[in-house]
Motif scaffolding. Structure first.
Motif, short mmCIF file in Angstrom:
data_model
loop_
_atom_site.label_atom_id
_atom_site.label_comp_id
_atom_site.label_asym_id
_atom_site.label_seq_id
_atom_site.Cartn_x
_atom_site.Cartn_y
_atom_site.Cartn_z
N THR A 232 0.83 -1.23 0.00
CA THR A 232 0.00 0.00 0.00
C THR A 232 0.86 1.27 0.00
O THR A 232 0.32 2.37 -0.01
CB THR A 232 -0.95 0.04 1.21
N ARG B 231 2.89 3.90 -1.87
CA ARG B 231 3.04 4.34 -3.27
C ARG B 231 4.12 5.42 -3.34
O ARG B 231 3.89 6.57 -2.92
CB ARG B 231 1.71 4.89 -3.79
N GLY C 265 4.55 13.39 7.10
CA GLY C 265 3.51 12.76 6.28
C GLY C 265 3.99 12.07 5.03
O GLY C 265 3.24 11.89 4.08
N THR C 266 5.26 11.63 5.01
CA THR C 266 5.81 11.04 3.78
C THR C 266 5.96 9.52 3.87
O THR C 266 6.61 8.91 3.02
CB THR C 266 7.16 11.70 3.42
N GLY C 267 5.38 8.90 4.89
CA GLY C 267 5.32 7.44 4.93
C GLY C 267 6.45 6.76 5.68
O GLY C 267 6.62 5.54 5.56
N LYS C 268 7.18 7.51 6.48
CA LYS C 268 8.30 6.88 7.21
C LYS C 268 7.78 5.88 8.25
O LYS C 268 8.24 4.74 8.32
CB LYS C 268 9.16 7.96 7.89
N THR C 269 6.80 6.32 9.05
CA THR C 269 6.26 5.41 10.06
C THR C 269 5.49 4.27 9.39
O THR C 269 5.52 3.13 9.86
CB THR C 269 5.36 6.18 11.05
N HIS C 270 4.83 4.57 8.27
CA HIS C 270 4.14 3.53 7.50
C HIS C 270 5.12 2.39 7.17
O HIS C 270 4.83 1.22 7.40
CB HIS C 270 3.60 4.18 6.21
N ASN D 75 12.63 13.27 11.23
CA ASN D 75 12.37 14.45 10.40
C ASN D 75 13.66 15.24 10.17
O ASN D 75 13.65 16.22 9.43
CB ASN D 75 11.35 15.37 11.07
N GLN E 98 1.27 13.24 2.70
CA GLN E 98 0.09 12.44 2.33
C GLN E 98 -1.10 12.72 3.24
O GLN E 98 -2.23 12.45 2.86
CB GLN E 98 0.43 10.96 2.35
N ARG E 99 -0.86 13.24 4.42
CA ARG E 99 -2.00 13.56 5.30
C ARG E 99 -2.80 14.70 4.69
O ARG E 99 -4.01 14.70 4.71
CB ARG E 99 -1.51 13.94 6.70
N LYS F 227 -4.63 13.45 1.56
CA LYS F 227 -5.80 12.66 1.97
C LYS F 227 -6.95 13.58 2.33
O LYS F 227 -8.07 13.38 1.91
CB LYS F 227 -5.45 11.85 3.21
N ARG G 135 -8.80 6.07 0.47
CA ARG G 135 -8.08 4.84 0.67
C ARG G 135 -8.65 4.09 1.84
O ARG G 135 -9.13 4.67 2.78
CB ARG G 135 -6.59 5.12 0.92
N1 LIG Z 1 3.97 6.92 -0.15
C1 LIG Z 1 2.86 6.62 0.54
N2 LIG Z 1 1.99 5.70 0.06
C2 LIG Z 1 0.86 5.41 0.74
N3 LIG Z 1 0.50 5.98 1.90
C3 LIG Z 1 1.32 6.90 2.41
C4 LIG Z 1 2.54 7.27 1.77
N4 LIG Z 1 3.15 8.21 2.51
C5 LIG Z 1 2.36 8.41 3.56
N5 LIG Z 1 1.25 7.63 3.51
C6 LIG Z 1 0.14 7.62 4.46
O1 LIG Z 1 0.04 8.94 4.97
C7 LIG Z 1 -0.14 8.92 6.39
C8 LIG Z 1 1.06 9.56 7.08
O2 LIG Z 1 2.19 8.73 6.90
P1 LIG Z 1 3.27 8.49 8.05
O3 LIG Z 1 2.62 8.61 9.39
O4 LIG Z 1 3.98 7.22 7.75
O5 LIG Z 1 4.21 9.75 7.80
P2 LIG Z 1 5.59 10.10 8.47
O6 LIG Z 1 6.58 10.26 7.38
O7 LIG Z 1 5.90 9.13 9.54
O8 LIG Z 1 5.25 11.54 9.07
P3 LIG Z 1 5.82 12.27 10.40
O9 LIG Z 1 7.20 12.73 10.07
O10 LIG Z 1 4.84 13.39 10.60
O11 LIG Z 1 5.79 11.27 11.51
C9 LIG Z 1 -0.34 7.48 6.77
O12 LIG Z 1 -1.73 7.19 6.72
C10 LIG Z 1 0.38 6.71 5.67
O13 LIG Z 1 -0.15 5.42 5.49
#
Ligand SMILES: Nc1ncnc2c1ncn2[C@@H]1O[C@H](COP(=O)(O)OP(=O)(O)OP(=O)(O)O)[C@@H](O)[C@H]1O
Ligand SMILES: [Mg+2]
Length: 290
Positions: free
Chosen positions: A86, A88, A121-126, A215, A273-274, A277, A290
């Motif tokens: 999931t 992207r 919000g760039t998916g690092k924790t994801h 970050n 991505q937040r 969304k 999603r």
């Molecule tokens: N490339 C991606 N593809 C799919 N979903 C994404 C992607 N990047 C972020 N998301 C979704 O956006 C939301 C925020 O992502 P996440 O929490 O991983 O960001 P982060 O990089 O950890 O942010 P922060 O630095 O604020 O902690 C989550 O719902 C995540 O699933």
């Protein structure tokens, strides 16, 4: 030893429960065709040219153990459904990050960890959570997730109950794979730096794999060479304003990260991505949620 059975990789679901992601096994041991409800199977094992029978947990009871270990890892509820599929990527760095995470899962335990750096919000924790989920539920690794500033707060609270920082760190230093999120966050006090140093040094010394998200930038500060090594007091001052991870965590920790991990830094213009969304959720006839 015998290889894991195919059905070990199925039969569970992950959902949000309270603050955390929780795994539940969907197939009951009572109905297990392999063990007739006993939870145990007899297997023929060949080791060093000798064959013998062993009694071990059936695939379903093994899955129950994995699911409860996963639930105890305390992944944030919001990432219960995070997976490699999931994610992207929107640029080459994100593509490299998901590839690194997949390769990590494929090669584990013969592999180094990784550090993901990038804007919010760039998916690092994801990706951290997708990796831990795979390791815990598909491979049976003992994993844990910790957001670093919450760990500092937990240790401070523990002091009031007479617990030492070491006692709270101990379980985190012993899991097979630990994900440390929000690395560099905090006030940068001597207490925080010492706590982080202890946790990372323990994992480094024991050769255990650690994953990180931050970050803060992975770039080296330009004056690094002239400035030389920074002691704790100088470090606390340097860390206050810096956007660079090496400044935030100090030379001792950063040096260990370089040996323990691959580094990936997402560009500053990677989309949050937040926000995306929330916009698509508001636009009538916009792309499906999603
Ligand atoms: N490339 C991606 N593809 C799919 N979903 C994404 C992607 N990047 C972020 N998301 C979704 O956006 C939301 C925020 O992502 P996440 O929490 O991983 O960001 P982060 O990089 O950890 O942010 P922060 O630095 O604020 O902690 C989550 O719902 C995540 O699933
Ligand atoms: Mg995050």
């Amino acid at each position: 030893m015998t290889s894991p059975r195919a059905c070990e990789t199925s039969g569970y679901s992950v959902e949000r429960r309270g603050d955390f992601a929780v795994a539940t096994v969907t197939q009951k041991v009572q109905d297990c065709p392999d063990c007739a409800g006993t939870g145990l199977i007899r297997d023929r094992v060949t080791e060093n040219g000798r064959s013998y029978d062993v009694v071990q947990p059936c695939p379903r009871s093994r899955m129950i153990t994995r699911a409860s270990a996963f639930s105890a890892a305390h992944l944030p509820a919001v990432h219960a459904q995070a997976s490699f599929d999931t994610f992207r990527p929107s640029n080459v760095e994100q593509a490299r990050a998901v590839q690194l995470a997949r390769e990590f899962a494929g090669k584990y335990p013969q592999t180094r960890g990784f550090v993901l750096s990038g804007p919010v919000g760039t998916g690092k924790t994801h990706l951290l959570c997708a990796t831990l989920k795979h390791l815990a539920l598909e491979l049976g690794a003992r994993v844990a997730y910790v957001e670093i500033s919450l760990l500092y707060a937990q240790i401070r609270r523990g002091f009031q109950d007479g617990k030492s920082g070491g006692e709270i760190i101990q379980p985190l230093s012993q899991v097979d794979v630990l994900a440390i999120d929000e690395l560099g966050k905090g006030r940068g006090s001597a207490f925080e730096l010492d706590t982080l140093d202890e946790l990372i040094a323990r994992r480094y010394n024991s050769g255990r794999v650690t994953l990180f998200a931050t970050n803060y930038s992975l770039k080296s500060p330009e004056d690094r060479a002239q400035r030389g090594y920074l002691g704790t007091d100088a470090l606390v001052d340097a860390a206050k304003e810096s956007k660079i991870l090496a400044d935030r965590v100090g030379d001792r920790i950063y040096s260990r990260l370089c040996e323990m991990c691959e580094f990936v830094e997402f560009p500053g213009n990677t989309a949050d991505q937040r926000r995306t969304k929330s916009i698509t959720d508001r636009v009538p006839n916009g792309p499906p949620r999603r």
